[in-house]
Design a protein around this motif. Structure first.
Motif, PDB file in Angstrom:
ATOM      1  N   VAL A 187     -20.286  52.868  59.550  1.00  0.00           N
ATOM      2  CA  VAL A 187     -19.928  53.580  58.269  1.00  0.00           C
ATOM      3  C   VAL A 187     -21.098  54.300  57.863  1.00  0.00           C
ATOM      4  O   VAL A 187     -22.149  53.963  57.359  1.00  0.00           O
ATOM      5  N   ARG A 188     -20.817  55.761  57.659  1.00  0.00           N
ATOM      6  CA  ARG A 188     -21.826  56.721  57.450  1.00  0.00           C
ATOM      7  C   ARG A 188     -21.606  57.431  56.202  1.00  0.00           C
ATOM      8  O   ARG A 188     -22.529  58.165  55.334  1.00  0.00           O
ATOM      9  N   ASN A 189     -20.354  57.424  55.660  1.00  0.00           N
ATOM     10  CA  ASN A 189     -19.925  58.257  54.377  1.00  0.00           C
ATOM     11  C   ASN A 189     -20.176  57.312  53.348  1.00  0.00           C
ATOM     12  O   ASN A 189     -19.685  56.172  53.265  1.00  0.00           O
ATOM     13  N   PRO A 190     -20.836  57.704  52.429  1.00  0.00           N
ATOM     14  CA  PRO A 190     -21.573  57.056  51.169  1.00  0.00           C
ATOM     15  C   PRO A 190     -20.196  56.283  50.307  1.00  0.00           C
ATOM     16  O   PRO A 190     -20.275  55.168  49.709  1.00  0.00           O
ATOM     17  N   GLU A 191     -19.295  57.002  50.154  1.00  0.00           N
ATOM     18  CA  GLU A 191     -17.989  56.784  49.360  1.00  0.00           C
ATOM     19  C   GLU A 191     -17.451  55.520  50.285  1.00  0.00           C
ATOM     20  O   GLU A 191     -16.924  54.633  49.640  1.00  0.00           O
TER      21      GLU A 191
END
Length: 79
Positions: free
Chosen positions: A56-60
């Motif tokens: 999971v790389r997306n901050p949101e």
């Protein structure tokens, strides 16, 4: 709850990875008014790192998944 780990990476996190995780951790912690050096703060940090290692790389997305893991979901109005 069944947990499935997909593409978990044990590779060391680089500076950019750590900066992203730190930013997400700080935002979650500040929004929930949780002290950095507390049991819950450590739990949040561990969840952020584990999710990041799972891809999971997306901050949101990280924030939402951490909130879900903690059982604290954002209000619909905040989205």
């Amino acid at each position: 709850m069944v947990q499935t780990i997909i593409k978990r990476s044990d590779a060391p996190l680089d500076t950019r990875d750590l900066q992203l995780c730190q930013r997400v951790f700080d935002e979650i912690r500040a929004a929930a008014d949780i002290p950095r050096k507390s049991e819950e703060g450590e739990r949040i940090a561990a969840i952020v790192i584990e999710l990041f290692r799972q891809g999971v790389r997306n901050p949101e997305h990280l924030k939402l998944l951490v909130q879900g893991a903690r059982g604290t979901f954002p209000e619909a109005a905040e989205r």
